[in-house]
Design an enzyme around this catalytic site. Sequence first.
Site, mmCIF file in Angstrom:
data_model
loop_
_atom_site.group_PDB
_atom_site.id
_atom_site.type_symbol
_atom_site.label_atom_id
_atom_site.label_comp_id
_atom_site.label_asym_id
_atom_site.label_seq_id
_atom_site.Cartn_x
_atom_site.Cartn_y
_atom_site.Cartn_z
ATOM 1 N N GLU A 198 -22.088 39.392 -101.267
ATOM 2 C CA GLU A 198 -21.194 38.225 -101.181
ATOM 3 C C GLU A 198 -21.901 37.040 -100.531
ATOM 4 O O GLU A 198 -21.513 36.575 -99.466
ATOM 5 C CB GLU A 198 -19.973 38.591 -100.320
ATOM 6 C CG GLU A 198 -19.209 39.814 -100.774
ATOM 7 C CD GLU A 198 -18.171 40.278 -99.741
ATOM 8 O OE1 GLU A 198 -18.211 39.849 -98.576
ATOM 9 O OE2 GLU A 198 -17.306 41.078 -100.119
ATOM 10 N N PRO A 199 -22.943 36.537 -101.179
ATOM 11 C CA PRO A 199 -23.666 35.422 -100.561
ATOM 12 C C PRO A 199 -22.897 34.117 -100.672
ATOM 13 O O PRO A 199 -22.314 33.811 -101.716
ATOM 14 C CB PRO A 199 -24.950 35.342 -101.402
ATOM 15 C CG PRO A 199 -24.511 35.809 -102.757
ATOM 16 C CD PRO A 199 -23.476 36.878 -102.506
ATOM 17 N N ARG A 203 -23.732 30.939 -98.085
ATOM 18 C CA ARG A 203 -24.767 30.001 -97.632
ATOM 19 C C ARG A 203 -26.080 30.137 -98.426
ATOM 20 O O ARG A 203 -26.703 29.138 -98.778
ATOM 21 C CB ARG A 203 -25.042 30.291 -96.158
ATOM 22 C CG ARG A 203 -25.872 29.262 -95.455
ATOM 23 C CD ARG A 203 -26.245 29.748 -94.051
ATOM 24 N NE ARG A 203 -25.142 30.267 -93.292
ATOM 25 C CZ ARG A 203 -24.333 29.537 -92.509
ATOM 26 N NH1 ARG A 203 -24.555 28.263 -92.360
ATOM 27 N NH2 ARG A 203 -23.333 30.094 -91.856
ATOM 28 N N ARG A 208 -20.444 21.158 -88.762
ATOM 29 C CA ARG A 208 -21.316 22.217 -88.228
ATOM 30 C C ARG A 208 -22.058 21.820 -86.957
ATOM 31 O O ARG A 208 -22.124 22.619 -86.022
ATOM 32 C CB ARG A 208 -22.284 22.730 -89.302
ATOM 33 C CG ARG A 208 -21.560 23.329 -90.531
ATOM 34 C CD ARG A 208 -22.519 24.009 -91.491
ATOM 35 N NE ARG A 208 -23.090 25.197 -90.910
ATOM 36 C CZ ARG A 208 -24.298 25.298 -90.391
ATOM 37 N NH1 ARG A 208 -25.113 24.276 -90.418
ATOM 38 N NH2 ARG A 208 -24.706 26.416 -89.847
ATOM 39 N N TYR A 248 -20.868 24.385 -84.102
ATOM 40 C CA TYR A 248 -21.796 25.474 -83.765
ATOM 41 C C TYR A 248 -23.104 24.966 -83.172
ATOM 42 O O TYR A 248 -24.085 25.708 -83.183
ATOM 43 C CB TYR A 248 -22.215 26.254 -85.014
ATOM 44 C CG TYR A 248 -21.192 26.664 -86.012
ATOM 45 C CD1 TYR A 248 -20.125 27.494 -85.662
ATOM 46 C CD2 TYR A 248 -21.321 26.290 -87.350
ATOM 47 C CE1 TYR A 248 -19.225 27.915 -86.624
ATOM 48 C CE2 TYR A 248 -20.425 26.709 -88.313
ATOM 49 C CZ TYR A 248 -19.381 27.532 -87.943
ATOM 50 O OH TYR A 248 -18.514 27.949 -88.901
ATOM 51 N N CYS A 265 -13.467 9.266 -82.752
ATOM 52 C CA CYS A 265 -13.234 9.108 -81.321
ATOM 53 C C CYS A 265 -13.326 10.447 -80.588
ATOM 54 O O CYS A 265 -12.324 10.984 -80.096
ATOM 55 C CB CYS A 265 -11.866 8.480 -81.104
ATOM 56 S SG CYS A 265 -11.769 6.911 -81.955
HETATM 57 C C1 LIG Z 1 -17.998 34.136 -95.007
HETATM 58 C C2 LIG Z 1 -18.109 35.424 -95.716
HETATM 59 C C3 LIG Z 1 -19.174 35.654 -96.588
HETATM 60 C C4 LIG Z 1 -20.278 34.671 -96.815
HETATM 61 O O1 LIG Z 1 -21.120 34.528 -95.729
HETATM 62 P P1 LIG Z 1 -22.492 33.738 -95.857
HETATM 63 O O2 LIG Z 1 -23.108 33.892 -94.528
HETATM 64 O O3 LIG Z 1 -22.182 32.338 -96.194
HETATM 65 O O4 LIG Z 1 -23.290 34.401 -96.932
HETATM 66 C C5 LIG Z 1 -19.201 36.855 -97.263
HETATM 67 N N1 LIG Z 1 -18.226 37.780 -97.097
HETATM 68 C C6 LIG Z 1 -17.193 37.602 -96.264
HETATM 69 C C7 LIG Z 1 -16.150 38.639 -96.133
HETATM 70 C C8 LIG Z 1 -17.097 36.412 -95.550
HETATM 71 O O5 LIG Z 1 -16.064 36.224 -94.706
#
Ligand SMILES: *Cc1c(COP(=O)(O)O)cnc(C)c1O
Length: 401
Positions: free
Chosen positions: A258-259, A261, A298, A302, A328
């Site tokens: 699940e990429p 970023r 961001r 962070y 502000c």
């Molecule tokens: C946010 C998230 C991702 C993606 O994370 P990245 O660091 O952007 O790759 C994948 N799976 C789940 C469940 C997430 O909450």
Amino acid sequence: MDYSGLAEKYGTPLYVYDFDYIKSRYNALKSQFAARKSLVCYAVKANSNLSLLKMLANLGAGFDCVSIGEVKRALIAGAKPYKIIYSGVGKSEEEIAQALNIGILMLNLESSEEMLLAERVAKSLGKPAKISIRINPNIDPKTHPYISTGLSENKFGVSVADAKKMYLYAKKSEFLEPVGAHFHIGSQLTDLSPIVEAANIVSDVVTELLAMEIDIKFFDVGGGIGITYENELEPDLYAYAQGILAALKGKDLTIVCEPGRFLVGNSGELLTRVLYQKTGEKGKRFVITDAAMNDLIRPSLYQAYHEIKAVSNLNDETQTCDVVGPICESGDFLGKNVSLPPLKSGDLLVVKSAGAYGFSMSSNYNSRTRPAEVAIEDGSDRLIRARENFDDLIKNEKEYL
Ligand SMILES: *Cc1c(COP(=O)(O)O)cnc(C)c1O
């Protein structure tokens, strides 16, 4: 890149995404798992622009969604329901019902209460819910605490022991069909070995589940692959994939990742114009830009680093400054101690690596309209989201005046 031309044509602040780069990242990751059944599910929250989702759907990507809104976005963009995963710690009954009606690949469940709710909803709809359980492997991803999710102290997932109980319950239920095992330990990991470590832990759980005739088909390793913002080394994809494949040795499972970023982060840049410059009492130089923390949060949220470059005067001597927005809040900055050449009002700056968690985390704070978004593909540029206007901001309020 013709930054001046783009800024002229679309205005600033402006998000610009290189779609060809996203395609190459998708293909690079997908090919790592070529030897096995795999599904690359793009994490929609990183950047949920519909045109971007459509481009990925056309490549065959699946989608990892964390709200029903994201599921709907994926569908509108052309995603196949059976390639949609729905994750998140707090899905409501209504959201679960809609997801089951759509017929998604699986619900990633994060608590036993949620599982019981999914079972009730599935029963009332008269069809079993395909589920996966998010296992929290208690692994330190060694990233920023706000984006760590795989430690026991984090709110995500359930412990190995609890997961096993949940799977046993689900196996006996007429309306739950456990098909997957899931983990996601954090984001922006530049060393991916914690993911491989987690894969080994969860693979051992799957071994036990298979022995109990719980028919797990999908092994979902989450996202988290880091990117280069400053001087981080690009993570070793080959070692990552080989580590996961080794953890699954002897098991016939579809690997799901699940990429977010990784696919989009370095595809995007935020173009902004300098409004003013000023020097504080102690000689501190401030560059005030038309982009602010509402456009890219961001740095404020962070302390994230984004490289900021000038577009002109590149040969002039640089001086440090803070690049700040008009909002502000003292926390409203895009960069601190940035080296930039002399600048004047109207000069362009480029904020790099802004494709992930940029626009998708933007807001209307200070009643600011959000930027336009542009795609670059096959050498040409096109608008993929119009700049918001004032009417967009007030449309849900003005009838009550
Ligand atoms: C946010 C998230 C991702 C993606 O994370 P990245 O660091 O952007 O790759 C994948 N799976 C789940 C469940 C997430 O909450």
